[in-house]
Enzyme design. Structure first.
Site, PDB file in Angstrom:
ATOM      1  N   GLU A  33       0.839  -1.195   0.000  1.00 62.44           N
ATOM      2  CA  GLU A  33       0.000   0.000   0.000  1.00 62.44           C
ATOM      3  C   GLU A  33       0.879   1.252   0.000  1.00 62.44           C
ATOM      4  OE1 GLU A  33      -3.245   0.373   2.696  1.00 62.44           O
ATOM      5  OE2 GLU A  33      -4.029  -1.623   2.296  1.00 62.44           O
ATOM      6  N   HIS A  95      -5.028   6.856  -0.895  1.00 61.44           N
ATOM      7  CA  HIS A  95      -4.160   5.693  -0.763  1.00 61.44           C
ATOM      8  C   HIS A  95      -4.588   4.549  -1.658  1.00 61.44           C
ATOM      9  CE1 HIS A  95      -6.763   4.751   2.847  1.00 61.44           C
ATOM     10  NE2 HIS A  95      -6.727   3.550   2.301  1.00 61.44           N
ATOM     11  N   HIS A  97      -5.195   0.384  -2.391  1.00 64.77           N
ATOM     12  CA  HIS A  97      -5.514  -0.966  -1.919  1.00 64.77           C
ATOM     13  C   HIS A  97      -5.096  -1.959  -3.002  1.00 64.77           C
ATOM     14  CE1 HIS A  97      -9.034   0.377   0.978  1.00 64.77           C
ATOM     15  NE2 HIS A  97      -7.838   0.777   1.394  1.00 64.77           N
ATOM     16  N   ASP A 108      -9.659   3.095   7.921  1.00 65.03           N
ATOM     17  CA  ASP A 108      -9.692   4.295   7.075  1.00 65.03           C
ATOM     18  C   ASP A 108     -10.725   5.286   7.593  1.00 65.03           C
ATOM     19  OD1 ASP A 108      -7.846   3.164   5.379  1.00 65.03           O
ATOM     20  OD2 ASP A 108      -9.329   2.477   3.909  1.00 65.03           O
TER      21      ASP A 108
HETATM   22 ZN   LIG Z   1      -7.609   1.823   3.059  1.00 65.63          ZN
END
Ligand SMILES: [Zn+2]
Length: 158
Positions: A33, A95, A97, A108
């Site tokens: 990530e 971000h 995944h 999150d």
């Molecule tokens: Zn996330």
């Protein structure tokens, strides 16, 4: 790229190149990530967030295959320089995944609520943009705005 809500006056506009830049950053870290912050402005009536810049992960970030801790190194300086030179400011987070859906996890959601309530961010309605899947092949993304009590998912305008 534009995300909007059918009934509520919230929309997010990503200026050209922003999504491509985030995809490049995802490719660099795949299968881990990664992420960063979104920077820009609001429209005069405050209903439209215009994302003009993004950052990659600050140096002190931590990358896992199912986790990402976005560090803080040098961000305060960057933001204060931008604020005084272009008037742009923090709008939210993005971000990645990897090999998964771009759905905000419980973590999150908690983090976004913390940011919304943290007066140091000056951002009571932060945006979360998530890229999911494989940035080399098939990927998709989502955009949420976090309000005081709930998060709302915006629809991609194609
Ligand atoms: Zn996330």
């Amino acid at each position: 790229m534009i995300f909007y809500h059918e009934h509520l006056p919230y929309s997010v506009v990503f200026e050209e190149n922003i999504i491509a830049e985030m995809l490049e950053l995802c490719k660099e870290k795949m299968p881990l990530e990664t992420g960063g912050i979104l920077i820009g402005k609001y429209s005069e009536d405050g209903t439209k967030a215009i994302v003009r810049k993004n950052t990659g992960p600050p140096q002190d970030s931590k990358h896992g295959s199912h986790s990402f801790y976005r560090g803080i190194k040098d961000l305060a300086l960057l933001l204060s320089n931008l604020w005084s030179s272009t008037g742009e400011f923090y709008l939210g987070e993005w971000h990645f995944h990897p090999n998964s859906w771009p759905i905000p996890s419980l973590t999150d959601k908690k983090q976004m609520k913390m940011i919304a309530n943290d007066t140091r961010y000056h951002c009571p309605e932060p945006i979360l943009y998530i890229i999911g899947g494989n940035p080399f092949a098939q990927w998709n993304s989502s955009c949420h705005v976090f309000l005081e009590r709930e998060s709302i998912k915006l629809i991609e305008d194609i």
